[in-house]
Design a protein around this motif. Structure first.
Motif, PDB file in Angstrom:
ATOM      1  N   ARG A 106       0.842  -1.421  -0.017  1.00 45.11           N
ATOM      2  CA  ARG A 106       0.338   0.395   0.364  1.00 45.11           C
ATOM      3  C   ARG A 106       0.746   1.459   0.110  1.00 45.11           C
ATOM      4  O   ARG A 106       1.870   1.164   0.900  1.00 45.11           O
ATOM      5  CB  ARG A 106      -1.124   0.410   0.824  1.00 45.11           C
ATOM      6  CG  ARG A 106      -1.920   1.346   1.160  1.00 45.11           C
ATOM      7  CD  ARG A 106      -2.797   1.254   2.203  1.00 45.11           C
ATOM      8  NE  ARG A 106      -3.657  -0.301   2.149  1.00 45.11           N
ATOM      9  CZ  ARG A 106      -4.085  -1.133   2.708  1.00 45.11           C
ATOM     10  NH1 ARG A 106      -3.503  -1.404   3.804  1.00 45.11           N
ATOM     11  NH2 ARG A 106      -4.681  -2.008   2.749  1.00 45.11           N
ATOM     12  N   GLY A 107       0.132   2.115  -0.911  1.00 44.23           N
ATOM     13  CA  GLY A 107       1.294   3.606  -0.536  1.00 44.23           C
ATOM     14  C   GLY A 107       2.743   3.259  -1.371  1.00 44.23           C
ATOM     15  O   GLY A 107       3.394   4.368  -2.061  1.00 44.23           O
ATOM     16  N   VAL A 108       3.665   2.279  -2.294  1.00 44.84           N
ATOM     17  CA  VAL A 108       4.272   2.706  -2.653  1.00 44.84           C
ATOM     18  C   VAL A 108       4.062   2.510  -4.484  1.00 44.84           C
ATOM     19  O   VAL A 108       2.905   1.327  -4.147  1.00 44.84           O
ATOM     20  CB  VAL A 108       4.749   1.013  -2.284  1.00 44.84           C
ATOM     21  CG1 VAL A 108       6.434   0.507  -3.587  1.00 44.84           C
ATOM     22  CG2 VAL A 108       5.301   0.690  -1.053  1.00 44.84           C
ATOM     23  N   ARG A 109       4.626   2.977  -4.697  1.00 42.51           N
ATOM     24  CA  ARG A 109       4.455   3.784  -6.359  1.00 42.51           C
ATOM     25  C   ARG A 109       5.838   3.638  -6.548  1.00 42.51           C
ATOM     26  O   ARG A 109       7.194   4.453  -7.185  1.00 42.51           O
ATOM     27  CB  ARG A 109       4.195   5.094  -6.016  1.00 42.51           C
ATOM     28  CG  ARG A 109       2.683   5.278  -5.867  1.00 42.51           C
ATOM     29  CD  ARG A 109       1.610   4.939  -6.532  1.00 42.51           C
ATOM     30  NE  ARG A 109       0.165   4.799  -5.544  1.00 42.51           N
ATOM     31  CZ  ARG A 109      -0.442   4.503  -4.873  1.00 42.51           C
ATOM     32  NH1 ARG A 109       0.210   2.523  -4.785  1.00 42.51           N
ATOM     33  NH2 ARG A 109      -1.542   4.443  -4.341  1.00 42.51           N
ATOM     34  N   ILE A 110       5.853   3.507  -8.447  1.00 39.53           N
ATOM     35  CA  ILE A 110       7.288   3.622  -8.829  1.00 39.53           C
ATOM     36  C   ILE A 110       7.157   5.005  -9.553  1.00 39.53           C
ATOM     37  O   ILE A 110       6.339   5.888  -9.262  1.00 39.53           O
ATOM     38  CB  ILE A 110       6.485   3.543 -10.633  1.00 39.53           C
ATOM     39  CG1 ILE A 110       5.951   1.918 -11.027  1.00 39.53           C
ATOM     40  CG2 ILE A 110       7.972   3.915 -11.494  1.00 39.53           C
ATOM     41  CD1 ILE A 110       6.456   1.096 -10.660  1.00 39.53           C
ATOM     42  N   MET A 111       8.868   5.062  -9.675  1.00 42.17           N
ATOM     43  CA  MET A 111       8.965   6.283  -9.974  1.00 42.17           C
ATOM     44  C   MET A 111       9.905   6.982 -11.413  1.00 42.17           C
ATOM     45  O   MET A 111       8.864   7.521 -12.056  1.00 42.17           O
ATOM     46  CB  MET A 111      10.744   6.774  -9.177  1.00 42.17           C
ATOM     47  CG  MET A 111      10.055   8.559  -9.152  1.00 42.17           C
ATOM     48  SD  MET A 111      11.889   8.808  -7.489  1.00 42.17           S
ATOM     49  CE  MET A 111      13.082  10.306  -8.611  1.00 42.17           C
ATOM     50  N   SER A 270      12.661  13.774  -9.507  1.00 43.43           N
ATOM     51  CA  SER A 270      12.202  13.631 -10.421  1.00 43.43           C
ATOM     52  C   SER A 270      12.338  14.281 -11.153  1.00 43.43           C
ATOM     53  O   SER A 270      13.089  14.325 -12.187  1.00 43.43           O
ATOM     54  CB  SER A 270      10.790  12.817 -10.146  1.00 43.43           C
ATOM     55  OG  SER A 270       9.875  11.751  -9.372  1.00 43.43           O
ATOM     56  N   SER A 271      11.983  15.242 -11.232  1.00 44.10           N
ATOM     57  CA  SER A 271      12.752  16.566 -12.315  1.00 44.10           C
ATOM     58  C   SER A 271      13.638  16.306 -12.648  1.00 44.10           C
ATOM     59  O   SER A 271      14.298  17.278 -13.356  1.00 44.10           O
ATOM     60  CB  SER A 271      12.860  17.571 -11.115  1.00 44.10           C
ATOM     61  OG  SER A 271      13.001  18.910 -12.292  1.00 44.10           O
ATOM     62  N   LEU A 272      14.772  16.314 -11.160  1.00 41.20           N
ATOM     63  CA  LEU A 272      16.273  16.473 -11.488  1.00 41.20           C
ATOM     64  C   LEU A 272      16.756  15.416 -13.090  1.00 41.20           C
ATOM     65  O   LEU A 272      17.414  15.515 -13.811  1.00 41.20           O
ATOM     66  CB  LEU A 272      17.271  16.717  -9.939  1.00 41.20           C
ATOM     67  CG  LEU A 272      17.240  17.544  -9.128  1.00 41.20           C
ATOM     68  CD1 LEU A 272      17.684  17.842  -8.159  1.00 41.20           C
ATOM     69  CD2 LEU A 272      17.942  18.708 -10.040  1.00 41.20           C
ATOM     70  N   ILE A 273      16.048  14.031 -12.406  1.00 37.12           N
ATOM     71  CA  ILE A 273      16.568  13.210 -13.154  1.00 37.12           C
ATOM     72  C   ILE A 273      16.413  13.532 -14.372  1.00 37.12           C
ATOM     73  O   ILE A 273      16.615  12.870 -15.865  1.00 37.12           O
ATOM     74  CB  ILE A 273      16.515  11.914 -12.690  1.00 37.12           C
ATOM     75  CG1 ILE A 273      16.979  11.152 -11.335  1.00 37.12           C
ATOM     76  CG2 ILE A 273      15.952  11.059 -13.222  1.00 37.12           C
ATOM     77  CD1 ILE A 273      16.409  10.513 -10.339  1.00 37.12           C
ATOM     78  N   VAL A 306       5.602  12.429  -7.931  1.00 35.92           N
ATOM     79  CA  VAL A 306       6.793  12.004  -9.079  1.00 35.92           C
ATOM     80  C   VAL A 306       5.973  12.830 -10.200  1.00 35.92           C
ATOM     81  O   VAL A 306       6.541  13.450 -10.783  1.00 35.92           O
ATOM     82  CB  VAL A 306       6.810  10.522  -9.550  1.00 35.92           C
ATOM     83  CG1 VAL A 306       8.129  10.883 -10.768  1.00 35.92           C
ATOM     84  CG2 VAL A 306       7.510   9.914  -8.397  1.00 35.92           C
ATOM     85  N   LYS A 307       4.234  12.799 -10.260  1.00 39.63           N
ATOM     86  CA  LYS A 307       4.417  13.084 -11.892  1.00 39.63           C
ATOM     87  C   LYS A 307       4.120  14.766 -11.235  1.00 39.63           C
ATOM     88  O   LYS A 307       4.402  15.737 -11.815  1.00 39.63           O
ATOM     89  CB  LYS A 307       2.616  12.962 -11.616  1.00 39.63           C
ATOM     90  CG  LYS A 307       2.767  11.492 -12.330  1.00 39.63           C
ATOM     91  CD  LYS A 307       1.388  11.271 -12.449  1.00 39.63           C
ATOM     92  CE  LYS A 307       0.866   9.930 -13.269  1.00 39.63           C
ATOM     93  NZ  LYS A 307      -0.149   9.132 -13.090  1.00 39.63           N
TER      94      LYS A 307
END
Length: 346
Positions: A106-111, A270-273, A306-307
């Motif tokens: 629960r709560g784990v997401r893709i980056m 996320s923005s930096l990568i 991330v989004k």
């Protein structure tokens, strides 16, 4: 069998879930892997990008994928972790009918999806393929490592019986294979793996096994190691690969300051990568050159934070200026649209 392995995997997730530690002040951390592996190098590359922005990212050594997944879910001040996609697939498979697994994921997401890691199996020359491992001594990796999880799944899917499965890391297993103490060992790593590239392995006595078994192709990606990649390998080798995926957590910014700060860290990195993939490919580990942002594992959502960082007008909180660079393509519809917007802005 696979069902028994899935239950064991779920149990391991729940056991590890209680091992998190607390820290007194806000930190950013990424769970990686062994000190000589690819994961830790990828983590250091991301940390170096953060350092240019004036943000510190702690790179944490770990046993591997399962520990990293649990770290993202439960370990405080740990916003990122690298996980193999086959671990994600089997957790998703057992989630529907197991409340413990539902709680664990629960709560784990893709980056971001990252790169493919080849499944190396180095064996005695008289062992022709994976099914030929039956009855032999095989090193399958340390418990909770990605190699352990993948090797166990593969052997169970193919119903390779008998023999002995030894919980040895590849670094420990190689000398034992060369001395005749074991017959083969698994190693999941992006080719060329330094362990094989820098070792004196006699091609008359040992070889990498081909992996073309049809039951495995439903879960794994066909891959090839070209001839000459390793000194003992003079012909191309068809095998399988598993995707490395950068994972995070869906933080609730309305809940408390820690959740807000963690979401900000996820958005910033996320923005930096995304904005510096060219720089990572040029300066970082060679596997950055093969990163495919469109290869999202099925059944998993991309994180809200991330989004947020993927938005074309998002600016990471940098204490030092960082020049933005072109990003790569996207995946699901919202993810793809955000990437297209980012490209138009640069």
């Amino acid at each position: 069998m696979v069902v028994r392995w899935g239950a064991a995997l779920a149990s391991a997730v729940m056991i590890l879930a209680g091992t998190g530690t607390l820290a007194a002040e806000f930190e950013r951390s990424i769970m990686t892997g062994a000190p000589t592996g690819t994961y830790i190098q990828i983590g250091r590359d991301i940390a170096a990008l953060g350092k240019e922005c004036g943000q510190t990212l702690n790179v944490i050594e770990s046993a591997g994928s399962l520990e990293n997944f649990v770290g993202v879910r439960n370990r405080r001040n740990t916003q990122f972790g690298i996980v193999q996609s086959d671990v994600l697939e089997y957790l998703k498979t057992f989630e529907a009918n197991d409340p413990d697994v539902q709680q664990a994921v629960r709560g784990v997401r893709i980056m971001f999806p990252l790169y493919n890691e080849e499944v190396h199996v180095l064996a005695r020359k008289d062992i022709a393929d994976l099914k030929g491992l039956a009855g032999h001594k095989i090193a399958v990796g340390k418990k909770d490592s990605g190699t352990f999880l993948t090797s166990s799944l593969i052997l169970d899917i193919l119903q390779v019986k008998g023999g002995e499965r030894l919980p040895l890391n590849p670094d420990e297993a190689l000398p034992k294979l060369l001395s005749g103490e074991i017959d083969a060992f698994f190693y999941v790593a992006g080719a060329p793996a330094p362990l094989f590239r820098d070792s004196k392995i006699d091609p008359a006595k040992f070889h990498l096994l081909p992996i073309t078994d049809q039951p495995l192709l439903a879960t794994y990606t066909p891959s090839r190691i070209e001839a000459g990649t390793y000194s003992f390998q003079d012909e191309p080798l068809d095998l399988i690969a598993v995707k490395a995926v950068l994972m995070t957590y869906d933080y609730d910014v309305k809940r408390n300051a820690y959740q807000r700060d963690s979401c900000k860290a996820v958005a910033d990195f996320s923005s930096l990568i995304l904005g510096h993939l060219d720089q990572l490919a040029e300066r970082g580990h060679p596997k950055w050159k093969t990163v495919d942002l469109t290869a999202l594992p099925p059944g998993w959502q991309v994180g809200i934070c991330v989004k947020k960082g993927m938005q074309a007008d998002y600016k990471p909180d940098c204490k030092a200026p960082v020049q933005q660079q072109p990003a790569a393509g996207g995946a699901d519809e919202e993810y793809l649209n955000l990437l297209k917007q980012r490209l138009k802005k640069q």
